[in-house]
Design a protein around this motif. Structure first.
Motif, short mmCIF file in Angstrom:
data_model
loop_
_atom_site.label_atom_id
_atom_site.label_comp_id
_atom_site.label_asym_id
_atom_site.label_seq_id
_atom_site.Cartn_x
_atom_site.Cartn_y
_atom_site.Cartn_z
N LEU A 411 -15.68 23.89 0.94
CA LEU A 411 -15.79 23.45 2.15
C LEU A 411 -16.59 24.17 3.01
CD1 LEU A 411 -12.16 22.15 3.19
CD2 LEU A 411 -14.17 20.77 2.70
N ALA A 412 -16.49 25.65 3.00
CA ALA A 412 -17.40 26.29 3.62
C ALA A 412 -18.75 26.13 3.43
CB ALA A 412 -16.83 27.77 3.37
N ILE A 413 -19.03 26.06 1.93
CA ILE A 413 -20.48 26.02 1.30
C ILE A 413 -20.99 24.76 1.81
CG2 ILE A 413 -21.73 25.55 -0.60
CD1 ILE A 413 -19.63 27.43 -2.23
N ARG A 414 -20.22 23.76 1.76
CA ARG A 414 -20.78 22.29 2.15
C ARG A 414 -21.09 22.28 3.68
NH1 ARG A 414 -17.97 16.37 2.07
NH2 ARG A 414 -19.03 15.59 3.84
N GLU A 415 -20.35 22.69 4.44
CA GLU A 415 -20.75 23.01 5.64
C GLU A 415 -21.66 23.63 6.18
OE1 GLU A 415 -16.91 23.41 8.39
OE2 GLU A 415 -15.62 22.35 6.86
N THR A 416 -21.91 24.76 5.55
CA THR A 416 -23.03 25.61 5.74
C THR A 416 -24.18 24.91 5.45
OG1 THR A 416 -21.59 27.73 5.38
CG2 THR A 416 -24.04 28.03 5.41
N PHE A 417 -24.28 24.52 4.31
CA PHE A 417 -25.65 23.85 4.05
C PHE A 417 -25.85 22.49 4.86
CE2 PHE A 417 -25.33 26.14 0.09
CZ PHE A 417 -26.71 26.44 -0.12
N ASP A 418 -24.71 21.64 5.19
CA ASP A 418 -24.83 20.51 6.09
C ASP A 418 -25.69 20.96 7.47
OD1 ASP A 418 -23.97 18.54 4.48
OD2 ASP A 418 -21.89 18.38 5.51
N GLY A 498 -8.81 20.49 5.55
CA GLY A 498 -9.65 19.65 4.76
C GLY A 498 -8.80 18.60 4.11
N ARG A 499 -9.21 17.34 3.40
CA ARG A 499 -8.64 16.24 3.17
C ARG A 499 -9.38 15.74 1.92
NH1 ARG A 499 -10.80 12.12 7.49
NH2 ARG A 499 -12.86 13.31 6.96
N LEU A 500 -8.40 15.03 1.05
CA LEU A 500 -8.86 14.83 -0.19
C LEU A 500 -8.63 12.95 -0.35
CD1 LEU A 500 -6.47 16.88 -2.35
CD2 LEU A 500 -9.02 17.06 -2.22
N ARG A 501 -9.43 12.57 -1.24
CA ARG A 501 -9.40 11.22 -1.63
C ARG A 501 -9.71 11.05 -3.04
NH1 ARG A 501 -14.52 7.15 -0.18
NH2 ARG A 501 -16.24 8.75 -0.40
N LYS A 502 -9.06 10.43 -3.57
CA LYS A 502 -9.10 9.94 -5.48
C LYS A 502 -10.25 9.03 -5.08
CE LYS A 502 -4.29 10.43 -7.04
NZ LYS A 502 -3.18 9.64 -7.52
N LEU A 503 -11.24 9.41 -6.08
CA LEU A 503 -12.39 8.79 -6.04
C LEU A 503 -12.54 7.69 -7.18
CD1 LEU A 503 -14.59 9.08 -4.04
CD2 LEU A 503 -15.87 10.67 -5.68
N SER A 518 -11.28 13.87 -7.67
CA SER A 518 -10.98 13.48 -6.22
C SER A 518 -12.11 13.96 -5.51
CB SER A 518 -9.72 14.11 -5.86
OG SER A 518 -8.43 13.53 -6.41
N GLU A 519 -12.58 13.70 -4.13
CA GLU A 519 -13.51 14.25 -3.18
C GLU A 519 -12.75 15.39 -2.50
OE1 GLU A 519 -17.10 13.12 0.02
OE2 GLU A 519 -15.70 11.53 -0.90
N LEU A 520 -13.34 16.36 -2.04
CA LEU A 520 -12.92 17.22 -1.09
C LEU A 520 -13.51 17.18 0.12
CD1 LEU A 520 -10.82 19.35 -0.47
CD2 LEU A 520 -12.71 21.14 -1.13
N LEU A 521 -13.00 16.74 1.25
CA LEU A 521 -13.83 16.44 2.55
C LEU A 521 -13.30 17.49 3.67
CD1 LEU A 521 -13.02 12.74 2.23
CD2 LEU A 521 -15.27 13.49 2.36
N ARG A 526 -14.07 18.11 12.22
CA ARG A 526 -15.42 18.39 11.90
C ARG A 526 -16.42 17.48 11.19
NH1 ARG A 526 -12.41 23.23 10.27
NH2 ARG A 526 -12.93 22.97 8.06
N ASP A 527 -16.04 16.50 10.61
CA ASP A 527 -16.88 15.56 10.11
C ASP A 527 -16.10 14.30 10.16
OD1 ASP A 527 -18.45 13.86 8.47
OD2 ASP A 527 -18.63 15.35 6.91
N GLY A 528 -16.62 13.29 11.11
CA GLY A 528 -15.88 12.02 11.31
C GLY A 528 -16.44 11.10 10.58
N ARG A 529 -17.53 11.19 9.71
CA ARG A 529 -18.11 10.03 9.13
C ARG A 529 -17.03 8.90 8.42
NH1 ARG A 529 -23.01 13.39 6.51
NH2 ARG A 529 -21.28 15.26 6.50
N LEU A 530 -15.86 9.68 7.65
CA LEU A 530 -14.90 8.94 7.03
C LEU A 530 -13.61 9.20 7.91
CD1 LEU A 530 -15.40 8.98 3.43
CD2 LEU A 530 -15.44 7.12 4.66
N SER A 531 -13.06 8.38 8.29
CA SER A 531 -11.60 8.54 9.16
C SER A 531 -10.48 8.59 8.08
CB SER A 531 -11.51 7.43 10.12
OG SER A 531 -11.21 6.39 9.51
N ASP A 532 -9.19 8.94 8.53
CA ASP A 532 -8.17 8.76 7.68
C ASP A 532 -7.80 7.31 7.18
OD1 ASP A 532 -7.79 11.74 7.83
OD2 ASP A 532 -6.19 11.53 9.22
#
Length: 594
Positions: A411-418, A498-503, A518-521, A526-532
């Motif tokens: 998650l730290a890698i993803r957020e840093t690159f974002d 962090g959150r998970l969703r089976k993909l 599964s996707e790790l979100l 910190r990232d509201g593009r996908l809500s719960d």
């Protein structure tokens, strides 16, 4: 065996040539027989050498423009005995007819070693001066990082502390047995002749290789000239070598040599001259102890600096302990593995054309982000593969939250690159990362030969993590987890982290067993593009998709925001099959590309 040795004063230029009985040799700048290319004052054909009956005849040729010096005087025609030398310009030519291939064959008139117990009982009669020099030693060399400069300062201070020494050197014995080469790493002397320090190989080997303590040699003033060439082009009559101790300096030593007072006709260890020499050895032992300790500390610091690029601070004490070999030994264990790959790299290389170095610098920055996040979350960096990094958790220390820490690192890698990719003036602008994580049984540890080894892991979960990282391109999500990792993390990672969703249930190319990925979100804060709720709709749609109820699945998936690329795989698969599951439908999507 007879030989001639040519050595340039003040440089490393040197050669050694064998002389055969009855041979005639022309010596010069580029002579037909032996050449001395470094000597500027030697003519093309300068002298003729004839070797017969352990004598070397030397005659200056007519074209030899510059003089030849023998015994300090200009000479055009002379005969040499073993151990004698002549000089042309700045090069010394030494004739040796001994059985050992060096003029250092002299046997000392007296030889003795001094142990720590003996030295402890020897008082310093010049204690204030010696202590003052030792104080300077620790102050001067403590701030140095370069070994060569360290040796220079040590030699200089030893000359100041041992007033009777004419020359001092830091020497090293190569690990090649009794005939090991002795190298002079640094040397200095009080003389103004520009002569080169040439330590006695026998003395150095005896002290460093065999006895591992200080050894003293005293030569008789009445020895032949051949036996007086054991150190420099000067008649020193004593020398000692004090070895350094410690893993990083076990082949090093301090070599000290000089002359006794003119009135000393015969060396007596109980005399004032003998006592002075023992005091000098004690002082050299103190300097050797300080230098050894400093080199050991610097070596440990260097090892820790190197290891710190690959292991977290939590693990470093284990790897730098005395039992580090056992710690690094390969073993079977449960680990979590991460592969992290740089996205957009190929396009940047194509766009860069010939200007590849700036791209390489940007890739280095990207790899730095990956390794920093892995280490910050207690992982180990196993390898860098081009524009990707491999990290793992669970060895050499294992914790219950290893899988969680791996996910937090992702998650730290993803957020840093974002964040950085959106900054147009940043070196990582336009770059993103894809991360695959898998957990399972593997072998972890140090592998490779004695000369080249690295710490790594291998096993089925390592291959799976690599495939998952590749699948992030196909599934169009930044971070993918296997089922083993997701099931552990789902119970332990809070929604605030962090959150998970089976993909999807997929079968990557080359693998026989399907994998629920599964996707790790990031957390919604910190990232509201996908809500719960969006995640809930997607997972409900996935359940219908697996059961073969594609109409319900399609309806559910349409409730997920259109900009979510993670749903593209299921949607395109449904459309490709015209909303109708194949007759043998088992819920698995086969991925054709890697």
């Amino acid at each position: 065996m007879a030989e001639l040795i040519a050595e340039a004063a003040g440089s490393k230029e040197r050669w050694q040539r064998e002389l055969r009985a009855g041979s005639t040799i022309v010596l010069g700048k580029d002579g037909p027989d032996w050449a001395v290319p470094w000597e500027r004052w030697i003519s093309r054909h300068h002298v003729k050498l004839v070797y017969e009956h352990d004598r070397l005849s030397v005659r200056r040729l007519p074209e030899g423009r510059n003089p030849v010096f023998f015994h300090g005087h200009e000479a055009d025609d002379f005969e040499m005995r073993s151990g004698e030398c002549f000089v042309i310009g700045g090069t010394v030519f030494t004739f040796n007819a001994s059985h050992e291939s060096s003029p250092q064959r002299a046997r000392p008139a007296q030889e003795y070693s001094i142990g720590a117990e003996q030295l402890r009982n020897i008082p310093f009669r010049d204690a204030p001066h010696r202590i003052d020099v030792l104080g300077h030693l620790s102050n001067v060399i403590s701030g140095l990082t370069d070994r060569n400069e360290l040796y220079v300062q040590t030699v200089s201070l030893l000359l100041e502390g041992i007033r009777r020494a004419n020359a001092i050197a830091v020497v090293e014995v190569a690990p090649d047995g009794d005939r090991a080469e002795v190298k002079t790493l640094c040397a200095d002397h009080r003389l103004t002749t520009g002569a080169e320090v040439q330590p006695s190989r026998r003395l150095v080997r005896e002290a460093i290789q065999h006895l591992k303590k200080s050894v003293v040699h005293v030569w008789s003033p009445g020895q032949e000239a051949a036996e007086q060439l054991f150190t420099m082009r000067s008649k020193f009559d004593w020398a000692f070598c004090t070895p350094l101790h410690g893993e990083s300096c076990q082949r090093l030593g301090l070599y000290v040599t000089g002359q006794s007072a003119p009135e000393v006709a015969l060396f007596d260890r109980t005399s004032a001259a003998g006592t002075d020499l023992d005091e000098d050895v004690k002082f050299a032992e103190l300097v050797a102890t300080i230098l050894s300790s400093l080199l050991e500390v610097k070596e440990l610091q260097h090892r820790q600096d190197v290891l710190s690029h690959f292991f977290s601070p939590r693990v470093l004490p284990l790897l730098t302990s005395h039992d580090s070999e056992r710690t690094l030994r390969p073993e079977e264990t449960d680990i979590t593995v991460m592969f992290c790959d740089l996205r957009g790299f190929s396009r940047k290389v194509e766009a860069a054309g010939e200007a590849l170095l700036p791209i390489l610098e940007r890739v280095s920055r990207a790899l730095g982000v990956m390794s920093h996040c892995i280490l910050e979350h207690s992982g180990a960096v196993a390898d860098f593969l081009g524009d990707s990094a491999m990290g793992f958790w669970g060895w050499p220390l294992r914790r219950d939250d290893d899988s969680t820490q791996a996910c937090l690192a992702a998650l730290a890698i993803r957020e840093t690159f974002d964040r950085l990719s959106r900054q147009s003036d940043h070196p990582l602008a336009g770059f993103m990362a894809g991360v695959g994580i898998a957990s399972g049984h593997a072998v972890a540890g140090q592998i490779g030969s004695q000369d080249q080894a690295k710490v790594t892991v291998f096993g089925p979960c390592v291959n799976l993590a690599s495939r998952l990282e590749g699948l992030t391109k196909t599934l169009r999500v930044p971070v993918l987890l296997d089922e083993a990792t997701a099931s552990v993390v789902k119970e332990r990672i809070p929604n605030s982290a962090g959150r998970l969703r089976k993909l999807a249930l997929v079968k990557p190319q080359g693998l026989k067993t399907p994998v629920m990925v599964s996707e790790l979100l990031p957390p919604v804060e910190r990232d509201g593009r996908l809500s719960d709720d969006d995640i809930a709709h997607y997972e409900a749609g996935l359940a219908e998709f697996l059961r073969g109820n594609w109409a319900a699945a399609y309806e559910r998936l349409h409730r997920v925001p259109a900009e979510d690329r993670g749903k593209d795989l299921l949607m395109s698969f449904i459309l490709k099959h015209d909303h109708t599951p194949p007759p043998d439908w088992d819920g698995v999507i086969a991925i054709e590309q890697k």
